[in-house]
Design an enzyme around this catalytic site. Structure first.
Site, PDB file in Angstrom:
ATOM      1  N   GLY A  30      78.546  36.399 -33.399  1.00  0.00           N
ATOM      2  CA  GLY A  30      77.732  37.022 -32.712  1.00  0.00           C
ATOM      3  C   GLY A  30      76.208  36.292 -32.748  1.00  0.00           C
ATOM      4  O   GLY A  30      76.255  35.694 -34.010  1.00  0.00           O
ATOM      5  N   GLN A  60      67.590  33.781 -33.240  1.00  0.00           N
ATOM      6  CA  GLN A  60      68.338  32.637 -34.332  1.00  0.00           C
ATOM      7  C   GLN A  60      68.345  31.298 -33.647  1.00  0.00           C
ATOM      8  O   GLN A  60      68.555  30.436 -34.765  1.00  0.00           O
ATOM      9  CB  GLN A  60      69.848  33.345 -34.474  1.00  0.00           C
ATOM     10  CG  GLN A  60      70.057  34.404 -35.165  1.00  0.00           C
ATOM     11  CD  GLN A  60      71.153  34.978 -35.692  1.00  0.00           C
ATOM     12  OE1 GLN A  60      71.850  35.689 -34.542  1.00  0.00           O
ATOM     13  NE2 GLN A  60      71.843  34.625 -36.694  1.00  0.00           N
ATOM     14  N   CYS A  94      75.932  36.572 -41.856  1.00  0.00           N
ATOM     15  CA  CYS A  94      75.102  36.226 -40.740  1.00  0.00           C
ATOM     16  C   CYS A  94      74.758  34.805 -40.722  1.00  0.00           C
ATOM     17  O   CYS A  94      74.764  34.105 -42.011  1.00  0.00           O
ATOM     18  CB  CYS A  94      73.515  37.139 -40.959  1.00  0.00           C
ATOM     19  SG  CYS A  94      72.569  36.566 -39.872  1.00  0.00           S
ATOM     20  N   LEU A  95      74.830  34.124 -39.554  1.00  0.00           N
ATOM     21  CA  LEU A  95      74.596  32.760 -39.535  1.00  0.00           C
ATOM     22  C   LEU A  95      73.134  32.298 -39.995  1.00  0.00           C
ATOM     23  O   LEU A  95      72.872  31.238 -40.478  1.00  0.00           O
ATOM     24  CB  LEU A  95      75.007  32.172 -38.166  1.00  0.00           C
ATOM     25  CG  LEU A  95      76.397  32.363 -37.795  1.00  0.00           C
ATOM     26  CD1 LEU A  95      76.303  31.968 -36.203  1.00  0.00           C
ATOM     27  CD2 LEU A  95      77.229  31.591 -38.583  1.00  0.00           C
ATOM     28  N   HIS A 134      74.345  44.733 -35.656  1.00  0.00           N
ATOM     29  CA  HIS A 134      73.665  43.673 -36.471  1.00  0.00           C
ATOM     30  C   HIS A 134      72.776  42.868 -35.519  1.00  0.00           C
ATOM     31  O   HIS A 134      71.824  42.538 -35.823  1.00  0.00           O
ATOM     32  CB  HIS A 134      74.891  43.048 -36.815  1.00  0.00           C
ATOM     33  CG  HIS A 134      74.402  41.730 -37.589  1.00  0.00           C
ATOM     34  ND1 HIS A 134      74.718  41.636 -39.036  1.00  0.00           N
ATOM     35  CD2 HIS A 134      73.846  40.446 -37.043  1.00  0.00           C
ATOM     36  CE1 HIS A 134      74.549  40.099 -39.337  1.00  0.00           C
ATOM     37  NE2 HIS A 134      73.867  39.863 -38.387  1.00  0.00           N
ATOM     38  N   GLU A 135      73.416  42.588 -34.348  1.00  0.00           N
ATOM     39  CA  GLU A 135      72.438  41.599 -33.479  1.00  0.00           C
ATOM     40  C   GLU A 135      71.465  42.229 -32.722  1.00  0.00           C
ATOM     41  O   GLU A 135      70.200  41.656 -32.697  1.00  0.00           O
ATOM     42  CB  GLU A 135      73.387  41.160 -32.386  1.00  0.00           C
ATOM     43  CG  GLU A 135      74.648  40.212 -32.760  1.00  0.00           C
ATOM     44  CD  GLU A 135      74.392  39.218 -33.793  1.00  0.00           C
ATOM     45  OE1 GLU A 135      73.366  38.617 -33.651  1.00  0.00           O
ATOM     46  OE2 GLU A 135      75.228  38.935 -34.597  1.00  0.00           O
ATOM     47  N   HIS A 143      68.350  41.746 -35.111  1.00  0.00           N
ATOM     48  CA  HIS A 143      67.832  40.775 -34.960  1.00  0.00           C
ATOM     49  C   HIS A 143      66.580  40.813 -33.844  1.00  0.00           C
ATOM     50  O   HIS A 143      65.552  40.152 -34.007  1.00  0.00           O
ATOM     51  CB  HIS A 143      68.655  39.578 -34.540  1.00  0.00           C
ATOM     52  CG  HIS A 143      69.445  39.012 -35.737  1.00  0.00           C
ATOM     53  ND1 HIS A 143      68.970  38.231 -36.577  1.00  0.00           N
ATOM     54  CD2 HIS A 143      70.724  38.900 -35.771  1.00  0.00           C
ATOM     55  CE1 HIS A 143      69.724  37.915 -37.639  1.00  0.00           C
ATOM     56  NE2 HIS A 143      70.945  38.253 -37.050  1.00  0.00           N
TER      57      HIS A 143
END
Ligand code: NI
Length: 173
Positions: free
Chosen positions: A48, A53, A97-98, A139-140, A143
């Site tokens: 995701g 990001q 997370c990236l 989660h996304e 962000h």
């Protein structure tokens, strides 16, 4: 399509903390952004990615939670997503997370949510999500509000996580 740089907490915390703005129209420019985001996510690899990001403060998410290397790609696109309902029942999941590379920890979130969003074509979709789908979309969506999964952890764990990412970034440089 372009693979974009993924912002990380060691260098880009201020941007990652921004609240993203709603998208006014799902047009070709937005689809180009979503195409770039998807390729960036696959390249990372991740399941995701939110627009912030890659430094774009718009309420846009891409996701692919299909399992296994040989699984066919199942990209999903979310524009202006909203949670209409969340279950009282919660479930823990070991998240990563990236933007917080190589850090994983358990976060407890509602086990099921009902979503409304615009898809790649700009159509309004309402659907229920559970299991990994529910974890990933929550989660996304965090962000989009400047919230990282480490913000759900204790202050000590959060501080340690950021310090670890900073240290790794120094070693890599
Ligand atoms: Ni993330």
């Amino acid at each position: 399509m372009t693979i974009r740089r993924i912002l990380t907490v060691d260098a880009d915390m201020a941007t990652l903390k921004e609240v993203s703005k709603p998208v006014e129209a799902v047009d070709d420019d937005l689809r180009a952004l979503m195409d770039d985001m998807l390729e960036t996510m696959y390249d990372a690899p991740g399941i995701g990615l939110a627009a912030i990001q890659v430094g774009v403060a718009r309420r846009v998410i891409v996701m692919d939670i299909s399992r296994g290397e040989d699984a066919p790609r199942e990209p999903r696109y979310f524009v202006n997503p909203e949670i209409l309902w969340a279950s009282e029942e919660t479930a823990p999941y070991e998240e990563g997370c990236l933007s917080v590379p190589d850090i994983f920890d358990e976060v407890e979130r509602p086990a099921k949510v009902r979503l409304r969003y615009l898809n790649y074509q700009g159509e309004t979709i309402e659907e229920d999500a559970e299991d990994l789908y529910a974890v990933c979309i929550q989660h996304e969506m965090d962000h989009l509000n400047g919230v990282l999964f480490i913000d759900h952890l204790s202050r000590l764990k959060r501080t340690r996580a950021v310090a670890k990412v900073k240290k790794a970034a120094r070693v890599d440089a």
